[in-house]
Design a protein around this motif. Structure first.
Motif, PDB file in Angstrom:
ATOM      1  N   ILE A 188       0.834  -1.205   0.000  1.00 19.90           N
ATOM      2  CA  ILE A 188       0.000   0.000   0.000  1.00 19.90           C
ATOM      3  C   ILE A 188       0.869   1.256   0.000  1.00 19.90           C
ATOM      4  N   ASP A 189       2.005   1.189   0.723  1.00 22.24           N
ATOM      5  CA  ASP A 189       2.911   2.344   0.792  1.00 22.24           C
ATOM      6  C   ASP A 189       3.488   2.708  -0.574  1.00 22.24           C
ATOM      7  N   ILE A 190       3.622   1.714  -1.453  1.00 24.24           N
ATOM      8  CA  ILE A 190       4.086   1.993  -2.819  1.00 24.24           C
ATOM      9  C   ILE A 190       3.102   2.951  -3.504  1.00 24.24           C
ATOM     10  N   VAL A 191       1.810   2.675  -3.330  1.00 27.11           N
ATOM     11  CA  VAL A 191       0.774   3.516  -3.944  1.00 27.11           C
ATOM     12  C   VAL A 191       0.759   4.898  -3.286  1.00 27.11           C
ATOM     13  N   VAL A 192       0.984   4.933  -1.957  1.00 25.87           N
ATOM     14  CA  VAL A 192       1.031   6.214  -1.247  1.00 25.87           C
ATOM     15  C   VAL A 192       2.175   7.078  -1.787  1.00 25.87           C
ATOM     16  N   ALA A 193       3.344   6.457  -1.979  1.00 24.26           N
ATOM     17  CA  ALA A 193       4.495   7.187  -2.519  1.00 24.26           C
ATOM     18  C   ALA A 193       4.212   7.704  -3.921  1.00 24.26           C
ATOM     19  N   ILE A 194       3.550   6.881  -4.733  1.00 26.53           N
ATOM     20  CA  ILE A 194       3.174   7.304  -6.085  1.00 26.53           C
ATOM     21  C   ILE A 194       2.239   8.514  -6.010  1.00 26.53           C
ATOM     22  N   GLY A 195       1.330   8.494  -5.043  1.00 30.50           N
ATOM     23  CA  GLY A 195       0.411   9.615  -4.848  1.00 30.50           C
ATOM     24  C   GLY A 195       1.125  10.881  -4.422  1.00 30.50           C
ATOM     25  N   LEU A 196       2.079  10.766  -3.494  1.00 27.14           N
ATOM     26  CA  LEU A 196       2.820  11.940  -3.020  1.00 27.14           C
ATOM     27  C   LEU A 196       3.691  12.545  -4.122  1.00 27.14           C
ATOM     28  N   LYS A 202      -4.341  11.346 -11.874  1.00 23.64           N
ATOM     29  CA  LYS A 202      -5.751  11.081 -12.166  1.00 23.64           C
ATOM     30  C   LYS A 202      -6.273   9.854 -11.432  1.00 23.64           C
ATOM     31  N   THR A 203      -5.378   8.891 -11.195  1.00 23.92           N
ATOM     32  CA  THR A 203      -5.775   7.643 -10.515  1.00 23.92           C
ATOM     33  C   THR A 203      -5.570   7.736  -9.008  1.00 23.92           C
ATOM     34  N   VAL A 204      -4.340   8.112  -8.617  1.00 24.45           N
ATOM     35  CA  VAL A 204      -4.015   8.210  -7.183  1.00 24.45           C
ATOM     36  C   VAL A 204      -4.150   9.681  -6.780  1.00 24.45           C
ATOM     37  N   THR A 205      -5.366  10.065  -6.478  1.00 23.51           N
ATOM     38  CA  THR A 205      -5.673  11.446  -6.095  1.00 23.51           C
ATOM     39  C   THR A 205      -5.247  11.707  -4.648  1.00 23.51           C
ATOM     40  N   THR A 209      -4.652   8.921  -1.763  1.00 30.69           N
ATOM     41  CA  THR A 209      -3.385   8.900  -1.021  1.00 30.69           C
ATOM     42  C   THR A 209      -3.632   9.010   0.479  1.00 30.69           C
ATOM     43  N   GLY A 210      -4.527   9.912   0.868  1.00 31.40           N
ATOM     44  CA  GLY A 210      -4.852  10.087   2.282  1.00 31.40           C
ATOM     45  C   GLY A 210      -5.473   8.846   2.892  1.00 31.40           C
ATOM     46  N   ALA A 211      -6.405   8.215   2.170  1.00 32.61           N
ATOM     47  CA  ALA A 211      -7.076   7.008   2.683  1.00 32.61           C
ATOM     48  C   ALA A 211      -6.089   5.866   2.860  1.00 32.61           C
ATOM     49  N   LEU A 212      -5.222   5.660   1.862  1.00 30.69           N
ATOM     50  CA  LEU A 212      -4.256   4.565   1.931  1.00 30.69           C
ATOM     51  C   LEU A 212      -3.174   4.849   2.968  1.00 30.69           C
ATOM     52  N   GLY A 213      -2.749   6.115   3.052  1.00 32.75           N
ATOM     53  CA  GLY A 213      -1.756   6.484   4.062  1.00 32.75           C
ATOM     54  C   GLY A 213      -2.293   6.312   5.473  1.00 32.75           C
TER      55      GLY A 213
END
Length: 234
Positions: A188-196, A202-205, A209-213
Motif C-alpha cells: 500500500i505504501d508503494i501507492v502512497v508514494a506514487i500519490g505523493l 488522475k488515478t491516485v488522487t 493517497t490520504g485514505a491509503l496512508g
C-alpha cells in the motif's frame, strides 16, 4: 487480579506505547493522512493540519537514518538467499537516504535552510528513495513468506497431527502472519508514494493517497503495540 490491577496494567501498556518516539510518529502520521483524505488536496483547515503535522513528524525522525545505516553494514543471517540479501541491503540504503534527506527538507521548511528550490528537489528525491525502499520491502517480504511457507509445510508433514501443539511451529505461523501484514503495508505504501510524487494524479488522487496512508498508519500503530503480559489466574 482486581479491576484496579487490570486498569494499572492497561495504563502501563499505554504509557509504554506512548513513550516510543516511533509510536508517536505513527499516530501523527495517521492524523496527517486522515487530514489529507478530508481535504482532498483542497485549501482549508484540513490541508493546514496535513502540512503542519507533516512538518512536525520530521522532528521524530531526526538521526533515524542511523538505524537503517546500521542495518546496511550489519551481517545477514546465515542461509539467506543472495537475492533477498541484496534486496534487504538496497532497502536499508534507500530508507537511510530518505531519512537523511528528510532532515534537510525539515531544515528548509522550518526556515533554517534558505534554498527553497533545492529543498523541494531534495524532498522529491527523498520520496523516490522511499518508493524504492517500499518496493524492496515488498519483494523481501514475498521471498521470506515463500521460505516460511515451505518450512511450515515441511514441519506439518513431520509433525502430522501434533503440529499445532509445537512451539516452533506456532512461532513460525505467527512470523508468517506478521510478514503478511508487513507485505500488505509495504504494498500500500508503494501507492502512497506514487500519490505523493503525483506520478499518476488522475488515478491516485490526494484523497486516495490520504485514505491509503491512513490505513498503513493504523497498521504501523498496531505493529508497535507492546505484548500484553500473561495474567495469572488463581
Amino acid at each position: 487480579m482486581t479491576t484496579l490491577d487490570l486498569t494499572r496494567a492497561e495504563l502501563a501498556l499505554i504509557v509504554l506505547y506512548l513513550n516510543k518516539a516511533e509510536a508517536r510518529d505513527k499516530i501523527c502520521r495517521a492524523i496527517q493522512y486522515g487530514s489529507k483524505f478530508v481535504s482532498g488536496g483542497q485549501p482549508g483547515t484540513a490541508q493546514i493540519v496535513d502540512k503542519n503535522t507533516s512538518l512536525a513528524r520530521k522532528v521524530f525522525r531526526l538521526f533515524k537514518f542511523v538505524n537503517d545505516f546500521h542495518g546496511l553494514i550489519s551481517p545477514v543471517p546465515k542461509g539467506t538467499p543472495l537475492p533477498l540479501v541484496l534486496l534487504g541491503k538496497s532497502k536499508n540504503a534507500l530508507l537511510s537516504t530518505f531519512l537523511f534527506l528528510d532532515q534537510i527538507v525539515w531544515l528548509g521548511r522550518s526556515g533554517i535552510y534558505k534554498n527553497k528550490e533545492r529543498t523541494e528537489l531534495l524532498g522529491r528525491i527523498s520520496l523516490f528513495c522511499w518508493l524504492g525502499s517500499s518496493v524492496c520491502t515488498t519483494s523481501v517480504e514475498i521471498g521470506e513468506l515463500g521460505r516460511l511457507s515451505s518450512s511450515i509445510k515441511k514441519m506439518e508433514k513431520e509433525l502430522k497431527g501434533d503440529a499445532k501443539n509445537d512451539e516452533v511451529y506456532r512461532a513460525k505461523l505467527q512470523k508468517s502472519n506478521d510478514r503478511t501484514l508487513a507485505l500488505v503495508k509495504s504494498s500500500i505504501d508503494i501507492v502512497v508514494a506514487i500519490g505523493l510524487l503525483q506520478l499518476a494524479p488522475k488515478t491516485v488522487t490526494p484523497r486516495v493517497t490520504g485514505a491509503l496512508g491512513f490505513t498503513t498508519s493504523l497498521i504501523s500503530c498496531y505493529q508497535l503495540l507492546p505484548a500484553r503480559p500473561k495474567i495469572k489466574t488463581p
